[in-house]
Design a protein around this motif. Structure first.
Motif, PDB file in Angstrom:
ATOM      1  N   LEU A 114       0.908  -1.161  -0.011  1.00 42.87           N
ATOM      2  CA  LEU A 114      -0.021   0.138  -0.042  1.00 42.87           C
ATOM      3  C   LEU A 114       0.978   1.350   0.035  1.00 42.87           C
ATOM      4  N   PRO A 115       0.880   1.889  -1.135  1.00 49.09           N
ATOM      5  CA  PRO A 115       1.917   3.211  -1.102  1.00 49.09           C
ATOM      6  C   PRO A 115       1.347   4.160  -0.106  1.00 49.09           C
ATOM      7  N   ALA A 116       0.237   4.157   0.337  1.00 47.64           N
ATOM      8  CA  ALA A 116      -0.099   5.385   1.170  1.00 47.64           C
ATOM      9  C   ALA A 116       0.827   4.968   2.709  1.00 47.64           C
ATOM     10  N   GLN A 117       1.359   3.680   2.893  1.00 46.37           N
ATOM     11  CA  GLN A 117       1.798   3.360   3.996  1.00 46.37           C
ATOM     12  C   GLN A 117       3.551   3.266   4.098  1.00 46.37           C
ATOM     13  N   LYS A 118       3.991   3.799   3.051  1.00 48.37           N
ATOM     14  CA  LYS A 118       5.362   3.648   3.092  1.00 48.37           C
ATOM     15  C   LYS A 118       6.174   3.999   4.275  1.00 48.37           C
ATOM     16  N   GLY A 119       7.196   3.299   4.460  1.00 48.63           N
ATOM     17  CA  GLY A 119       8.122   3.538   5.591  1.00 48.63           C
ATOM     18  C   GLY A 119       7.462   2.611   6.862  1.00 48.63           C
ATOM     19  N   SER A 120       6.271   2.326   6.853  1.00 44.74           N
ATOM     20  CA  SER A 120       5.656   1.358   7.890  1.00 44.74           C
ATOM     21  C   SER A 120       6.059  -0.133   7.700  1.00 44.74           C
ATOM     22  N   THR A 121       6.453  -0.820   8.813  1.00 41.59           N
ATOM     23  CA  THR A 121       6.692  -2.154   8.488  1.00 41.59           C
ATOM     24  C   THR A 121       5.521  -3.234   8.570  1.00 41.59           C
ATOM     25  N   MET A 122       4.489  -2.709   8.720  1.00 38.40           N
ATOM     26  CA  MET A 122       3.297  -3.637   8.664  1.00 38.40           C
ATOM     27  C   MET A 122       2.535  -3.266   7.364  1.00 38.40           C
ATOM     28  N   GLN A 123       3.070  -3.370   6.380  1.00 37.32           N
ATOM     29  CA  GLN A 123       2.468  -2.957   5.206  1.00 37.32           C
ATOM     30  C   GLN A 123       1.670  -4.243   4.366  1.00 37.32           C
ATOM     31  N   VAL A 167      -0.800 -12.057  10.411  1.00 36.91           N
ATOM     32  CA  VAL A 167       0.651 -12.209   9.924  1.00 36.91           C
ATOM     33  C   VAL A 167       1.205 -10.610  10.267  1.00 36.91           C
ATOM     34  N   VAL A 168       2.423 -10.656  10.963  1.00 35.06           N
ATOM     35  CA  VAL A 168       2.956  -9.222  11.235  1.00 35.06           C
ATOM     36  C   VAL A 168       4.422  -9.259  10.907  1.00 35.06           C
ATOM     37  N   ARG A 169       4.859  -8.389   9.948  1.00 32.37           N
ATOM     38  CA  ARG A 169       6.216  -8.206   9.799  1.00 32.37           C
ATOM     39  C   ARG A 169       6.983  -7.581  10.831  1.00 32.37           C
ATOM     40  N   ARG A 170       7.919  -8.116  10.960  1.00 29.18           N
ATOM     41  CA  ARG A 170       9.032  -7.358  11.854  1.00 29.18           C
ATOM     42  C   ARG A 170      10.349  -7.315  11.385  1.00 29.18           C
ATOM     43  N   VAL A 178      14.671  -9.461   8.529  1.00 25.57           N
ATOM     44  CA  VAL A 178      13.047  -9.519   8.382  1.00 25.57           C
ATOM     45  C   VAL A 178      12.404 -10.874   8.803  1.00 25.57           C
ATOM     46  N   TYR A 179      11.621 -10.769   9.796  1.00 33.97           N
ATOM     47  CA  TYR A 179      10.806 -12.139  10.034  1.00 33.97           C
ATOM     48  C   TYR A 179       9.314 -11.762  10.358  1.00 33.97           C
ATOM     49  N   PHE A 180       8.597 -12.919  10.278  1.00 29.78           N
ATOM     50  CA  PHE A 180       7.297 -12.612  10.267  1.00 29.78           C
ATOM     51  C   PHE A 180       6.562 -13.490  11.483  1.00 29.78           C
ATOM     52  N   LEU A 181       5.624 -12.933  12.284  1.00 28.22           N
ATOM     53  CA  LEU A 181       5.090 -13.734  13.326  1.00 28.22           C
ATOM     54  C   LEU A 181       3.673 -14.035  12.822  1.00 28.22           C
ATOM     55  N   ILE A 182       3.413 -15.155  12.737  1.00 25.18           N
ATOM     56  CA  ILE A 182       1.950 -15.586  12.103  1.00 25.18           C
ATOM     57  C   ILE A 182       1.286 -16.424  13.010  1.00 25.18           C
ATOM     58  N   THR A 183      -0.012 -16.004  13.115  1.00 22.28           N
ATOM     59  CA  THR A 183      -0.991 -16.845  13.876  1.00 22.28           C
ATOM     60  C   THR A 183      -1.975 -17.471  13.197  1.00 22.28           C
ATOM     61  N   LEU A 184      -1.968 -18.837  13.674  1.00 20.72           N
ATOM     62  CA  LEU A 184      -3.129 -19.657  12.999  1.00 20.72           C
ATOM     63  C   LEU A 184      -4.067 -20.267  14.299  1.00 20.72           C
ATOM     64  N   GLY A 185      -5.290 -19.803  14.648  1.00 20.65           N
ATOM     65  CA  GLY A 185      -5.669 -20.243  15.591  1.00 20.65           C
ATOM     66  C   GLY A 185      -5.159 -19.586  16.848  1.00 20.65           C
ATOM     67  N   GLU A 186      -4.849 -20.703  17.830  1.00 20.06           N
ATOM     68  CA  GLU A 186      -4.051 -20.686  19.122  1.00 20.06           C
ATOM     69  C   GLU A 186      -2.488 -20.876  18.999  1.00 20.06           C
ATOM     70  N   HIS A 187      -1.988 -21.157  17.618  1.00 19.67           N
ATOM     71  CA  HIS A 187      -0.662 -21.703  17.282  1.00 19.67           C
ATOM     72  C   HIS A 187      -0.089 -20.154  16.986  1.00 19.67           C
TER      73      HIS A 187
END
Length: 145
Positions: A30-39, A103-106, A112-121
C-alpha cells in the motif's frame, strides 16, 4: 461461484496498487503506508454458513519480493501456504479451536521475520541464508498478537 469471482476481482484490485508501487520503486503493498513495517493487503472468502474460509495477506519480504501468506480453514484445520514469485516456499497445517489468522512483519537484528498466528498457534518465519524459508512454532507465545 459468484462469491469466488467477486473475490478474484477484489484481489486484482488490491494487487494493482502493488504493481504500480513496485514499478515506482515502492517498498510496500500500500503506497500510502511507505516506511511502515506492517504493510499488507488482504482478500477474504467464506462459503456462507459452512466452516470453510480462506484469506490471503501480501507483504514485502525486505528484499524487494512480494510474499503471499494464503490460509485456508476447513473444519478446524488451518493450512498456511507461503509463496514468493508464485512458488510455494513453505506449507503447513494445524488443528485449531478458533479461526484466528494474522501475519505481522517485523525487523530485528538486521533481518526481517514474520509472526504468524493460526488459531491458538504462533509461528516464526524468516528467510535463511540459503534463501529458504525457516518456519517453526513458537511455544509459550501468548495466544495471538
Amino acid at each position: 461461484m459468484k462469491r469466488r469471482i467477486m473475490g478474484g476481482l477484489l484481489l486484482s484490485l488490491f494487487l494493482l496498487p502493488a504493481a504500480v508501487g513496485a514499478a515506482d520503486g515502492g517498498n510496500g503493498i500500500l503506497p500510502a503506508q511507505k516506511g511502515s513495517t506492517m504493510q499488507f493487503s488482504s482478500a477474504f472468502s467464506s462459503e456462507g454458513m459452512a466452516r470453510e474460509s480462506e484469506s490471503t495477506l501480501y507483504f514485502n519480504d525486505g528484499f524487494g519480493r512480494m510474499t503471499e501468506f494464503h490460509m485456508t480453514s476447513d473444519n478446524h484445520v488451518m493450512t498456511l501456504t507461503i509463496r514468493q514469485n508464485m512458488r510455494i516456499m513453505w506449507k503447513g497445517s494445524c488443528h485449531v479451536d478458533r479461526d484466528t489468522f494474522s501475519v505481522v512483519r517485523r525487523e530485528g537484528q538486521g533481518h526481517v521475520y514474520f509472526l504468524i498466528t493460526l488459531g491458538e498457534h504462533t509461528y516464526h518465519g524468516e528467510i535463511n541464508r540459503d534463501d529458504r524459508w525457516d518456519v517453526h512454532e513458537v511455544k509459550g507465545f501468548p495466544g495471538g498478537m
